[in-house]
Design an enzyme around this catalytic site. Structure first.
Site, PDB file in Angstrom:
ATOM      1  N   SER A 281      -5.927   4.589  -1.169  1.00 25.81           N
ATOM      2  CA  SER A 281      -5.753   3.959  -2.487  1.00 25.81           C
ATOM      3  C   SER A 281      -5.106   2.583  -2.451  1.00 25.81           C
ATOM      4  O   SER A 281      -5.106   1.890  -3.467  1.00 25.81           O
ATOM      5  CB  SER A 281      -4.895   4.836  -3.381  1.00 25.81           C
ATOM      6  OG  SER A 281      -5.723   5.694  -4.090  1.00 25.81           O
TER       7      SER A 281
ATOM      8  N   LYS B 248      -7.123  -0.214  -3.629  1.00 27.85           N
ATOM      9  CA  LYS B 248      -7.264  -0.525  -5.062  1.00 27.85           C
ATOM     10  C   LYS B 248      -6.541  -1.820  -5.429  1.00 27.85           C
ATOM     11  O   LYS B 248      -6.941  -2.546  -6.331  1.00 27.85           O
ATOM     12  CB  LYS B 248      -6.700   0.630  -5.909  1.00 27.85           C
ATOM     13  CG  LYS B 248      -7.480   1.917  -5.742  1.00 27.85           C
ATOM     14  CD  LYS B 248      -6.767   3.115  -6.342  1.00 27.85           C
ATOM     15  CE  LYS B 248      -7.604   4.371  -6.146  1.00 27.85           C
ATOM     16  NZ  LYS B 248      -6.901   5.615  -6.413  1.00 27.85           N
TER      17      LYS B 248
ATOM     18  N   TYR C 175     -17.017   2.639  -3.128  1.00 29.32           N
ATOM     19  CA  TYR C 175     -15.628   3.066  -3.343  1.00 29.32           C
ATOM     20  C   TYR C 175     -15.103   3.861  -2.144  1.00 29.32           C
ATOM     21  O   TYR C 175     -13.995   3.615  -1.649  1.00 29.32           O
ATOM     22  CB  TYR C 175     -15.531   3.879  -4.648  1.00 29.32           C
ATOM     23  CG  TYR C 175     -14.176   4.500  -4.844  1.00 29.32           C
ATOM     24  CD1 TYR C 175     -13.072   3.723  -5.206  1.00 29.32           C
ATOM     25  CD2 TYR C 175     -13.976   5.855  -4.645  1.00 29.32           C
ATOM     26  CE1 TYR C 175     -11.815   4.296  -5.355  1.00 29.32           C
ATOM     27  CE2 TYR C 175     -12.727   6.433  -4.799  1.00 29.32           C
ATOM     28  CZ  TYR C 175     -11.651   5.653  -5.155  1.00 29.32           C
ATOM     29  OH  TYR C 175     -10.407   6.212  -5.290  1.00 29.32           O
TER      30      TYR C 175
ATOM     31  N   TYR D   8       1.271   6.407  -8.863  1.00 30.31           N
ATOM     32  CA  TYR D   8       0.807   7.550  -9.652  1.00 30.31           C
ATOM     33  C   TYR D   8       1.900   8.030 -10.595  1.00 30.31           C
ATOM     34  O   TYR D   8       2.659   7.236 -11.129  1.00 30.31           O
ATOM     35  CB  TYR D   8       0.323   8.675  -8.725  1.00 30.31           C
ATOM     36  CG  TYR D   8      -0.764   8.205  -7.801  1.00 30.31           C
ATOM     37  CD1 TYR D   8      -1.887   7.566  -8.298  1.00 30.31           C
ATOM     38  CD2 TYR D   8      -0.670   8.365  -6.431  1.00 30.31           C
ATOM     39  CE1 TYR D   8      -2.892   7.121  -7.460  1.00 30.31           C
ATOM     40  CE2 TYR D   8      -1.675   7.921  -5.585  1.00 30.31           C
ATOM     41  CZ  TYR D   8      -2.768   7.298  -6.112  1.00 30.31           C
ATOM     42  OH  TYR D   8      -3.756   6.847  -5.284  1.00 30.31           O
TER      43      TYR D   8
ATOM     44  N   VAL E 235      -3.244   7.990  -0.051  1.00 30.06           N
ATOM     45  CA  VAL E 235      -3.105   9.331   0.523  1.00 30.06           C
ATOM     46  C   VAL E 235      -3.264   9.360   2.049  1.00 30.06           C
ATOM     47  O   VAL E 235      -3.087  10.405   2.665  1.00 30.06           O
ATOM     48  CB  VAL E 235      -4.061  10.372  -0.129  1.00 30.06           C
ATOM     49  CG1 VAL E 235      -3.722  10.591  -1.594  1.00 30.06           C
ATOM     50  CG2 VAL E 235      -5.517   9.991   0.059  1.00 30.06           C
TER      51      VAL E 235
END
Ligand code: GLU
Length: 309
Positions: free
Chosen positions: A68, A71, A193, A245, A263
């Site tokens: 992630s 991102k 992605y 998160y 992760v």
């Protein structure tokens, strides 16, 4: 401690000593099988100052899966385009839900809360894909430009593993498509992605790649302005409020730096005008953030007395 007297290398060595009791308390990401086999006792950390000094400890040069944290870089890349309006399609609020939750997206009519949860990142990747015939390569090129390391490549095994187990991401993309918030054909979009998440990097590379966020949008590695100062400020604000998160509040409380986790066990953080810092340790807490990595960053800002607050 005055900032110019900080012995970063000494601080990293102290952290490495003190972090030991925290191994074995978390668990590798199990839902991507290729990540579950990475040895849980890995630990690396890298600090890069805006003056160009680098400090490394442990497995700071080992490659791991960026997940992630990608991102952050796709958002930087998209904000680097002129004439882009992403904020009608993605929000800027913390989600308070898990990174791959579907529930909120249904209530909120396919507009993800922020660009750092999976749904929001898939929209950002969709924007990139609608402007580029070869988005996957462009994403990799952008990251390699920022890290200065041409060996940051897609780990095909991880990409395939995500492809084979990406049911929730497929559900998120389809749900958003039903609300007209996705344009790229979904199999193509998911492939892009998953491949961005499967990029490999090290703490040393990651600290370099995040330096523009500490340097007003300038990349000392690429030697060019990659973001406006305004977008740099905005991304740092989003990282502080949405980068971890639904553990973002306690991370801000304990660490006090804008940051993004993945992760794969990586976390990258910045202190504007001072440094970037990256940490990696694969065992995750219940929120999906590196347990040892979060603790290491807490020790780092406590010991150096350096945070944004
Ligand atoms: N590739 C992962 C997924 O989409 C990224 C999640 C993460 O690192 O938090 O589920």
């Amino acid at each position: 401690m005055a900032e110019n007297s900080v012995d970063f290398q000494g601080v990293l060595a102290e952290i490495q000593d003190e972090i030991d009791p925290f191994f074995g308390q978390g668990k590798n990401a199990g839902y991507i099988p290729a990540l579950s086999d990475v040895p849980g006792d890995k630990f690396g950390m890298a600090v890069h100052t805006v003056e160009g000094e680098e400090f490394l400890i442990g497995d700071a040069q080992d490659d791991f899966s960026i997940q992630s944290i990608s991102k952050l870089f796709t958002l930087m890349q998209v904000l680097g385009f002129d004439d882009i309006d992403i904020w009608s399609r993605v929000g800027r609020e913390p989600s308070g839900t898990a990174f791959n939750s579907l529930v909120q997206l249904e209530y909120e009519k396919g507009i993800p809360r922020n660009p750092f949860i999976n749904a929001g990142a898939i929209v950002v990747t969709d924007i990139l894909a609608s402007r580029s015939a070869d988005a996957s390569r462009r994403i990799g090129d952008y990251y390699r430009m920022l890290s200065g390391n041409l060996s940051n490549r897609v780990d095909e095994e991880v990409a395939l593993s995500e492809q084979d187990h990406g049911y929730r991401n497929a559900a998120l993309a389809n749900l958003m498509r039903s609300f007209d918030n996705i344009q790229t054909p979904i199999p193509d979009l998911l492939d892009i992605y998953f491949r961005q998440c499967a990029l490999t990097t090290s703490c040393a590379d990651l600290a370099k790649a995040a330096l523009p966020l500490a340097c007003g949008g300038y990349s000392p590695i690429a030697q060019k302005q990659v973001l406006s100062t305004r977008d740099t400020k905005r991304i740092n604000a989003l990282l502080l409020t949405c980068g971890l998160y639904d553990a973002v509040g306690s991370f801000a409380y304990k660490v006090g730096l804008p940051a993004k986790s993945g992760v794969g066990g990586g976390i990258v953080a910045v202190l504007p005008n001072k440094f970037s810092v990256a940490v990696w340790s694969p065992e995750l807490d219940s929120y999906g953030n590196s347990l040892v990595g979060s603790k290491a960053l807490e020790l780092f800002t406590t010991k150096t007395d350096l945070s944004i607050f």
